[in-house]
Design a protein around this motif. Structure first.
Motif, PDB file in Angstrom:
ATOM      1  N   ALA A   1      40.162  41.341  42.162  1.00 29.50           N
ATOM      2  CA  ALA A   1      40.806  40.466  43.150  1.00 29.50           C
ATOM      3  C   ALA A   1      39.764  39.727  43.981  1.00 29.50           C
ATOM      4  O   ALA A   1      39.931  38.543  44.308  1.00 29.50           O
ATOM      5  CB  ALA A   1      41.723  41.288  44.060  1.00 29.50           C
ATOM      6  N   ALA A   2      38.659  40.415  44.327  1.00 27.54           N
ATOM      7  CA  ALA A   2      37.601  39.771  45.107  1.00 27.54           C
ATOM      8  C   ALA A   2      36.926  38.656  44.304  1.00 27.54           C
ATOM      9  O   ALA A   2      36.617  37.582  44.845  1.00 27.54           O
ATOM     10  CB  ALA A   2      36.570  40.813  45.533  1.00 27.54           C
ATOM     11  N   ILE A   3      36.714  38.910  43.011  1.00 29.74           N
ATOM     12  CA  ILE A   3      36.124  37.874  42.155  1.00 29.74           C
ATOM     13  C   ILE A   3      37.050  36.673  42.062  1.00 29.74           C
ATOM     14  O   ILE A   3      36.616  35.515  42.160  1.00 29.74           O
ATOM     15  CB  ILE A   3      35.838  38.451  40.749  1.00 29.74           C
ATOM     16  CG1 ILE A   3      34.730  39.503  40.827  1.00 29.74           C
ATOM     17  CG2 ILE A   3      35.447  37.339  39.778  1.00 29.74           C
ATOM     18  CD1 ILE A   3      34.510  40.257  39.522  1.00 29.74           C
TER      19      ILE A   3
ATOM     20  N   SER B   1      40.006  51.425  41.073  1.00 29.67           N
ATOM     21  CA  SER B   1      38.639  50.952  41.294  1.00 29.67           C
ATOM     22  C   SER B   1      38.475  49.500  40.872  1.00 29.67           C
ATOM     23  O   SER B   1      37.806  48.708  41.542  1.00 29.67           O
ATOM     24  CB  SER B   1      37.657  51.841  40.529  1.00 29.67           C
ATOM     25  OG  SER B   1      36.328  51.358  40.649  1.00 29.67           O
ATOM     26  N   LEU B   2      39.098  49.136  39.740  1.00 23.72           N
ATOM     27  CA  LEU B   2      38.927  47.785  39.205  1.00 23.72           C
ATOM     28  C   LEU B   2      39.712  46.739  39.991  1.00 23.72           C
ATOM     29  O   LEU B   2      39.200  45.636  40.235  1.00 23.72           O
ATOM     30  CB  LEU B   2      39.395  47.751  37.742  1.00 23.72           C
ATOM     31  CG  LEU B   2      38.497  48.387  36.693  1.00 23.72           C
ATOM     32  CD1 LEU B   2      39.191  48.359  35.336  1.00 23.72           C
ATOM     33  CD2 LEU B   2      37.163  47.637  36.613  1.00 23.72           C
TER      34      LEU B   2
ATOM     35  N   ASP C   1      47.108  46.134  44.686  1.00 24.73           N
ATOM     36  CA  ASP C   1      48.146  45.579  43.820  1.00 24.73           C
ATOM     37  C   ASP C   1      47.951  44.099  43.520  1.00 24.73           C
ATOM     38  O   ASP C   1      48.789  43.477  42.871  1.00 24.73           O
ATOM     39  CB  ASP C   1      49.527  45.802  44.447  1.00 24.73           C
ATOM     40  CG  ASP C   1      49.892  47.278  44.517  1.00 24.73           C
ATOM     41  OD1 ASP C   1      49.271  48.059  43.779  1.00 24.73           O
ATOM     42  OD2 ASP C   1      50.780  47.640  45.303  1.00 24.73           O
ATOM     43  N   GLY C   2      46.859  43.514  43.996  1.00 28.06           N
ATOM     44  CA  GLY C   2      46.508  42.150  43.611  1.00 28.06           C
ATOM     45  C   GLY C   2      47.249  41.047  44.327  1.00 28.06           C
ATOM     46  O   GLY C   2      47.346  39.931  43.819  1.00 28.06           O
ATOM     47  N   PHE C   3      47.776  41.326  45.525  1.00 25.95           N
ATOM     48  CA  PHE C   3      48.455  40.290  46.292  1.00 25.95           C
ATOM     49  C   PHE C   3      47.484  39.631  47.269  1.00 25.95           C
ATOM     50  O   PHE C   3      46.527  40.252  47.736  1.00 25.95           O
ATOM     51  CB  PHE C   3      49.636  40.873  47.075  1.00 25.95           C
ATOM     52  CG  PHE C   3      50.779  41.310  46.209  1.00 25.95           C
ATOM     53  CD1 PHE C   3      51.668  40.378  45.706  1.00 25.95           C
ATOM     54  CD2 PHE C   3      50.958  42.639  45.884  1.00 25.95           C
ATOM     55  CE1 PHE C   3      52.723  40.772  44.894  1.00 25.95           C
ATOM     56  CE2 PHE C   3      52.000  43.049  45.064  1.00 25.95           C
ATOM     57  CZ  PHE C   3      52.890  42.099  44.573  1.00 25.95           C
ATOM     58  N   ASP C   4      47.751  38.370  47.574  1.00 25.16           N
ATOM     59  CA  ASP C   4      46.952  37.672  48.573  1.00 25.16           C
ATOM     60  C   ASP C   4      47.410  38.024  49.987  1.00 25.16           C
ATOM     61  O   ASP C   4      46.607  38.034  50.924  1.00 25.16           O
ATOM     62  CB  ASP C   4      47.050  36.157  48.374  1.00 25.16           C
ATOM     63  CG  ASP C   4      46.456  35.732  47.049  1.00 25.16           C
ATOM     64  OD1 ASP C   4      45.231  35.827  46.901  1.00 25.16           O
ATOM     65  OD2 ASP C   4      47.222  35.315  46.158  1.00 25.16           O
ATOM     66  N   ALA C   5      48.699  38.301  50.151  1.00 26.51           N
ATOM     67  CA  ALA C   5      49.236  38.607  51.484  1.00 26.51           C
ATOM     68  C   ALA C   5      50.538  39.367  51.338  1.00 26.51           C
ATOM     69  O   ALA C   5      51.166  39.387  50.273  1.00 26.51           O
ATOM     70  CB  ALA C   5      49.461  37.322  52.281  1.00 26.51           C
ATOM     71  N   GLY C   6      50.938  39.990  52.430  1.00 26.00           N
ATOM     72  CA  GLY C   6      52.225  40.660  52.483  1.00 26.00           C
ATOM     73  C   GLY C   6      52.913  40.324  53.784  1.00 26.00           C
ATOM     74  O   GLY C   6      52.306  39.776  54.711  1.00 26.00           O
TER      75      GLY C   6
END
Length: 297
Positions: free
Chosen positions: A75-77, A69-70, A138-143
């Motif tokens: 990541a959006a913040i 949930s967090l 998982d907090g990645f910007d891209a894959g």
């Protein structure tokens, strides 16, 4: 309220690092302070969030639900903050990309290596992984994935040409064990196995010929979780590897390796960079995407 928010942030770091020692070092506090904070959070919530042993830390069922949930909210913040700070003259910020060793070696790094010299304020973190990661959780910007495996709700940008996997081995190995003529013949050969990060199983070799698809569960002495070491093992005569052709074309041309089942290995759509639409707000991220974008010549 602010202290409560810090407790949640620190819990997320422990859950991701799976270690109080590493998490405390990352946050910049003592391990005892961090441990006390997590206990206080668990007491306030009335839930046990982490399972601790002398060697490791893992999330409980409740802790994993809280982490899931967090993570996307944090990541959006971070994305919104990055978008604000990127309004300076030069793009800056950190871009985190999960990528296979093949894509990193042959596609991503060759394109970014000259670019990043001109953008010293852009930091890029690569996570080598052959699994299907949930980049938001998982907090990645891209894959980076093959086009056929990208989720429909993601933005997908093609970054490379078509390519194919080929079965290869050393001439000495085939002289001793014989040459497989069909995928079924692989059951009697020593094949190198690739463990997938997602699910923990092994990759089933995929073949196609005349509209017929076939997946082979191979067996062998050696098991890897990345592709590059397989090439060295094949050169040393340990068996057959199933690897991207551009990793071995020079060895094949020099006669050090031999392709088998060539007519069973057609090309398929290449790599795509995928990311949620919110990531397009960062100027640093736009620089990376434009540099990787594929243009057929």
């Amino acid at each position: 309220m602010r202290d409560n928010f810090n407790d949640l942030l620190w819990f997320l770091v422990v859950a991701e690092e799976r270690s109080f020692t590493r998490a405390a070092a990352k946050i910049g506090i003592t391990q005892s302070t961090l441990s006390h904070t997590i206990k206080r959070l668990e007491t306030r919530m009335g839930l046990r969030l982490l399972a601790r042993t002398t060697r490791s830390v893992s999330t409980t069922e409740a802790g994993e639900r809280l982490r899931q949930s967090l993570a996307p909210r944090i990541a959006a913040i971070e994305t919104d903050i990055a978008a604000l700070t990127d309004d300076r003259d030069r793009p800056s910020g950190t871009v985190r990309i999960t990528v296979s060793d093949h894509a990193l070696e042959k596609l991503i790094w060759p394109k970014l290596r000259p670019l990043l010299l001109d953008y010293p304020d852009i930091r890029v973190e690569f996570s080598r992984d052959n699994g299907l990661r949930n980049i938001v959780e998982d907090g990645f910007d891209a894959g980076v994935r093959l086009g056929e495996t990208v989720e429909k709700d993601m933005v997908a940008v093609r970054i490379g040409p078509d390519w194919r996997l080929v079965a290869i081995g050393s001439p000495r190995y085939f002289a001793e064990r014989g040459v497989p003529l069909t995928p079924q013949d692989l059951v009697s050969h020593n094949c190198m196995m690739l463990r997938l990060t997602s699910g923990g199983g092994f990759y089933a070799w995929e073949f196609e010929k005349d509209g017929r698809d076939m997946r082979m569960r191979v067996e062998g002495q050696l098991r890897f979780n990345t592709t590059l070491p397989m090439v060295d093992a094949a050169l040393a005569g340990y068996g057959i590897a199933y690897v991207p052709e551009d990793l071995v074309d020079e060895h094949v041309a020099a006669g050090r390796l031999q392709i088998v089942l060539d007519d069973w290995s057609p090309p398929f759509a290449g790599y795509y960079l995928y990311f949620p639409s919110s990531r397009q707000n960062s100027e640093a991220f736009k620089v990376i995407v434009n540099a990787l974008r594929y243009s057929a010549r």
